[in-house]
Design a protein around this motif. Structure first.
Motif, PDB file in Angstrom:
ATOM      1  N   ALA A 142      11.673  49.129  36.134  1.00  0.00           N
ATOM      2  CA  ALA A 142      10.377  48.637  36.602  1.00  0.00           C
ATOM      3  C   ALA A 142       9.284  49.365  35.838  1.00  0.00           C
ATOM      4  O   ALA A 142       9.227  50.599  35.841  1.00  0.00           O
ATOM      5  CB  ALA A 142      10.225  48.862  38.102  1.00  0.00           C
ATOM      6  N   THR A 146       5.183  49.949  35.301  1.00  0.00           N
ATOM      7  CA  THR A 146       3.815  49.805  35.787  1.00  0.00           C
ATOM      8  C   THR A 146       2.895  50.345  34.708  1.00  0.00           C
ATOM      9  O   THR A 146       2.933  51.542  34.396  1.00  0.00           O
ATOM     10  CB  THR A 146       3.590  50.576  37.098  1.00  0.00           C
ATOM     11  OG1 THR A 146       4.522  50.119  38.081  1.00  0.00           O
ATOM     12  CG2 THR A 146       2.175  50.366  37.611  1.00  0.00           C
ATOM     13  N   LEU A 193      -0.926  50.855  33.239  1.00  0.00           N
ATOM     14  CA  LEU A 193      -2.363  50.909  33.518  1.00  0.00           C
ATOM     15  C   LEU A 193      -3.109  50.765  32.208  1.00  0.00           C
ATOM     16  O   LEU A 193      -2.935  51.573  31.288  1.00  0.00           O
ATOM     17  CB  LEU A 193      -2.727  52.229  34.203  1.00  0.00           C
ATOM     18  CG  LEU A 193      -4.221  52.509  34.415  1.00  0.00           C
ATOM     19  CD1 LEU A 193      -4.805  51.502  35.403  1.00  0.00           C
ATOM     20  CD2 LEU A 193      -4.435  53.940  34.901  1.00  0.00           C
ATOM     21  N   VAL A 197      -3.844  46.691  36.033  1.00  0.00           N
ATOM     22  CA  VAL A 197      -2.466  47.128  36.234  1.00  0.00           C
ATOM     23  C   VAL A 197      -1.525  45.951  35.992  1.00  0.00           C
ATOM     24  O   VAL A 197      -1.727  44.861  36.538  1.00  0.00           O
ATOM     25  CB  VAL A 197      -2.253  47.699  37.653  1.00  0.00           C
ATOM     26  CG1 VAL A 197      -0.779  48.041  37.882  1.00  0.00           C
ATOM     27  CG2 VAL A 197      -3.133  48.932  37.866  1.00  0.00           C
ATOM     28  N   THR A 198      -0.490  46.178  35.178  1.00  0.00           N
ATOM     29  CA  THR A 198       0.509  45.158  34.884  1.00  0.00           C
ATOM     30  C   THR A 198       1.879  45.688  35.267  1.00  0.00           C
ATOM     31  O   THR A 198       2.237  46.811  34.898  1.00  0.00           O
ATOM     32  CB  THR A 198       0.508  44.793  33.392  1.00  0.00           C
ATOM     33  OG1 THR A 198      -0.785  44.327  33.010  1.00  0.00           O
ATOM     34  CG2 THR A 198       1.538  43.695  33.109  1.00  0.00           C
ATOM     35  N   ARG A 199       2.643  44.866  35.991  1.00  0.00           N
ATOM     36  CA  ARG A 199       3.999  45.253  36.389  1.00  0.00           C
ATOM     37  C   ARG A 199       4.995  44.268  35.787  1.00  0.00           C
ATOM     38  O   ARG A 199       4.740  43.065  35.740  1.00  0.00           O
ATOM     39  CB  ARG A 199       4.130  45.292  37.914  1.00  0.00           C
ATOM     40  CG  ARG A 199       3.294  46.383  38.566  1.00  0.00           C
ATOM     41  CD  ARG A 199       3.475  46.411  40.078  1.00  0.00           C
ATOM     42  NE  ARG A 199       2.781  47.550  40.676  1.00  0.00           N
ATOM     43  CZ  ARG A 199       1.504  47.566  40.999  1.00  0.00           C
ATOM     44  NH1 ARG A 199       0.766  46.479  40.796  1.00  0.00           N
ATOM     45  NH2 ARG A 199       0.958  48.646  41.516  1.00  0.00           N
ATOM     46  N   LYS A 205       6.686  59.108  33.227  1.00  0.00           N
ATOM     47  CA  LYS A 205       5.302  58.683  33.021  1.00  0.00           C
ATOM     48  C   LYS A 205       4.849  59.078  31.625  1.00  0.00           C
ATOM     49  O   LYS A 205       4.987  60.229  31.216  1.00  0.00           O
ATOM     50  CB  LYS A 205       4.367  59.295  34.065  1.00  0.00           C
ATOM     51  CG  LYS A 205       2.916  58.837  33.892  1.00  0.00           C
ATOM     52  CD  LYS A 205       2.040  59.229  35.068  1.00  0.00           C
ATOM     53  CE  LYS A 205       1.714  60.702  35.063  1.00  0.00           C
ATOM     54  NZ  LYS A 205       0.738  61.052  36.115  1.00  0.00           N
ATOM     55  N   THR A 257       4.243  53.998  33.733  1.00  0.00           N
ATOM     56  CA  THR A 257       5.260  54.629  34.570  1.00  0.00           C
ATOM     57  C   THR A 257       6.499  53.746  34.593  1.00  0.00           C
ATOM     58  O   THR A 257       6.395  52.521  34.726  1.00  0.00           O
ATOM     59  CB  THR A 257       4.740  54.841  36.007  1.00  0.00           C
ATOM     60  OG1 THR A 257       3.546  55.636  35.953  1.00  0.00           O
ATOM     61  CG2 THR A 257       5.770  55.556  36.855  1.00  0.00           C
ATOM     62  N   GLU A 291      15.009  50.082  39.035  1.00  0.00           N
ATOM     63  CA  GLU A 291      14.734  49.249  40.215  1.00  0.00           C
ATOM     64  C   GLU A 291      16.045  48.871  40.899  1.00  0.00           C
ATOM     65  O   GLU A 291      16.679  47.867  40.560  1.00  0.00           O
ATOM     66  CB  GLU A 291      13.953  48.000  39.802  1.00  0.00           C
ATOM     67  CG  GLU A 291      13.622  47.062  40.955  1.00  0.00           C
ATOM     68  CD  GLU A 291      13.015  47.791  42.134  1.00  0.00           C
ATOM     69  OE1 GLU A 291      13.779  48.157  43.067  1.00  0.00           O
ATOM     70  OE2 GLU A 291      11.800  48.013  42.127  1.00  0.00           O
TER      71      GLU A 291
END
Length: 254
Positions: free
Chosen positions: A97, A99, A101, A107-109, A198, A225, A229
């Motif tokens: 997963a 994340t 910034l 924010v994009t996931r 990170k 980050t 998952e």
């Protein structure tokens, strides 16, 4: 097994499309929502696309190579498909997963089955600060980029960047530098599957960086980050003796 409900899907290539027509005519073709197994025809890129697109269905995917690269695919044959599906071995993999910034605060996931990579997006090398589970482990990595790879993806971009091949089921992630300049000898680390990594981008305006999760790209990131998952599980089917674990071992002796 002759009555197994199969959904066929194929990449846009002529070879894959022709194979789908023949196989569907021979074995039937049901909607994916009604299938007991999905047969994907194409290469590894199409397999990743299929896994991402069907992750909510909880249906195993059996690939047959009708593309160029077929590490995640079985060999192509039209005969005895139900018997092959009945005898297939299952491998379960969890994606990463991401994340991301952006410098603009967006924010994009995204999920990645193979790897999440950070790559310089300008003429100057990237500067990254790396933390693992909240603790800074490397204050500054000057490089073309860095990536975190799963065992399933460890023979892809990770391997070409001189990262280690990871056995399936090892519960380990590879953190690998891409063309590191400083520290020059740093080649990465092996981390627990539960680790959270990170990356902080230093000087993002001067040294822009993009992030990529299985070809879903985000430009001008300030921080990324990455973690495994466990709530998402992909089920891949392989012919006996040709499973993902065997392929990963064999890759190391080529």
């Amino acid at each position: 097994m002759d009555e197994v409900r199969i959904a066929f899907t194929a990449s846009e290539g002529d070879l894959a499309q022709a194979a789908r027509e023949r196989l569907a005519a021979r074995y039937g073709d049901v909607p994916m929502t009604e299938a007991e197994v999905i047969v994907a025809l194409g290469g590894d890129g199409f397999m990743l696309q299929t896994l991402h697109g069907t992750q909510a269905l909880d249906v195993p995917v059996y690939g047959m190579n009708r593309g160029t690269v077929g590490f995640l695919m079985n060999s192509y044959a039209e005969d005895d498909l139900p018997a092959r599906l009945a005898a297939a071995e299952e491998t379960v993999i969890n994606p990463l997963a991401m994340t991301a910034l952006g410098v603009d605060g967006e924010v994009t996931r995204a999920l990645a089955i193979n790897e999440v990579s950070l790559l310089r997006a300008g003429p100057q090398a990237a500067k990254l600060r790396i933390s693992v589970d909240g603790r800074v482990r490397l204050e500054e990595l000057v490089c073309d980029g860095a990536l975190v790879a799963t065992p399933a993806g460890s023979t892809a971009y990770n391997y070409s960047s001189h990262g280690p091949v990871l056995p399936v089921g090892s519960d380990v992630l590879a953190l690998t530098a891409i063309a590191p300049f400083r520290p020059r000898r740093w080649r990465g680390a092996l981390l627990r599957k539960t680790a959270e990594v990170k990356f902080e981008v230093m000087e993002p305006e001067k040294r822009p960086v993009m992030a990529d999760a299985d070809s879903r790209s985000v430009r001008n990131v300030a921080e990324v980050t990455i973690r495994s998952e466990p709530e998402v599980a992909h089920h891949l089917l392989f012919d006996p003796g040709h499973g993902l674990e065997e392929r990963l071992i064999r890759e190391q002796f080529l």
